[in-house]
Write a protein that holds these residues in place. Structure first.
Motif, mmCIF file in Angstrom:
data_model
loop_
_atom_site.group_PDB
_atom_site.id
_atom_site.type_symbol
_atom_site.label_atom_id
_atom_site.label_comp_id
_atom_site.label_asym_id
_atom_site.label_seq_id
_atom_site.Cartn_x
_atom_site.Cartn_y
_atom_site.Cartn_z
ATOM 1 N N UNK A 36 0.831 -1.202 0.000
ATOM 2 C CA UNK A 36 0.000 0.000 0.000
ATOM 3 C C UNK A 36 0.873 1.262 0.000
ATOM 4 N N UNK A 37 1.938 1.244 0.778
ATOM 5 C CA UNK A 37 2.840 2.404 0.816
ATOM 6 C C UNK A 37 3.492 2.627 -0.543
ATOM 7 N N UNK A 38 3.934 1.558 -1.175
ATOM 8 C CA UNK A 38 4.581 1.686 -2.478
ATOM 9 C C UNK A 38 3.581 2.155 -3.535
ATOM 10 N N UNK A 39 2.340 1.709 -3.425
ATOM 11 C CA UNK A 39 1.311 2.153 -4.373
ATOM 12 C C UNK A 39 1.022 3.641 -4.175
ATOM 13 N N UNK A 40 0.946 4.093 -2.924
ATOM 14 C CA UNK A 40 0.723 5.526 -2.652
ATOM 15 C C UNK A 40 1.859 6.369 -3.202
ATOM 16 N N UNK A 41 3.086 5.911 -2.998
ATOM 17 C CA UNK A 41 4.237 6.666 -3.483
ATOM 18 C C UNK A 41 4.236 6.733 -5.012
ATOM 19 N N UNK A 42 3.823 5.674 -5.647
ATOM 20 C CA UNK A 42 3.768 5.657 -7.106
ATOM 21 C C UNK A 42 2.687 6.602 -7.611
ATOM 22 N N UNK A 43 1.515 6.596 -6.954
ATOM 23 C CA UNK A 43 0.408 7.453 -7.379
ATOM 24 C C UNK A 43 0.705 8.922 -7.142
ATOM 25 N N UNK A 44 1.377 9.236 -6.053
ATOM 26 C CA UNK A 44 1.674 10.630 -5.732
ATOM 27 C C UNK A 44 2.788 11.186 -6.594
ATOM 28 N N UNK A 45 3.514 10.321 -7.244
ATOM 29 C CA UNK A 45 4.602 10.778 -8.103
ATOM 30 C C UNK A 45 5.823 11.203 -7.312
ATOM 31 N N UNK A 46 5.913 10.727 -6.067
ATOM 32 C CA UNK A 46 7.099 11.022 -5.265
ATOM 33 C C UNK A 46 8.309 10.372 -5.903
#
Length: 94
Positions: free
Chosen positions: A69-79
């Motif tokens: 979930x953390x990796x998916x959030x980071x990918x979606x946020x474009x971090x």
């Protein structure tokens, strides 16, 4: 002359399956991949030294879900991309 060509074609066709299968299976996990996966799980609250035998499967599955979930959030946020991790994307762990 025709016999030589026919022989060469048959030999090449005989070797074709071996060449095609040579690149299909990835190699075993490297030590670095396993250690990185363990570090990523520890960053999500999984501590193998404190895990009990009864709760181990639940603890590690929960940590892997939080990590994904953390990796998916980071990918979606474009971090900035997360450090290379093998969680959920490698032949080593699923």
């Amino acid at each position: 002359m025709d016999l030589r060509i026919l022989t060469m074609v048959l030999v090449e066709l005989g070797l074709l399956p071996a060449c095609a299968l040579a690149q299909q299976t990835p190699g075993p996990c490297t030590r670095a991949e396993v250690l990185q996966h363990l570090y990523d799980l520890e960053s999500e609250g999984f501590w193998p030294t404190q895990a009990s035998n009864l709760r181990f499967p639940l603890n590690i599955e929960a940590a892997e879900a939080r990590l994904a979930a953390r990796q998916a959030r980071q990918t979606q946020q474009g971090d900035d991309p997360p450090p290379p991790s093998v969680a959920g994307q490698s032949h080593c762990f699923r």
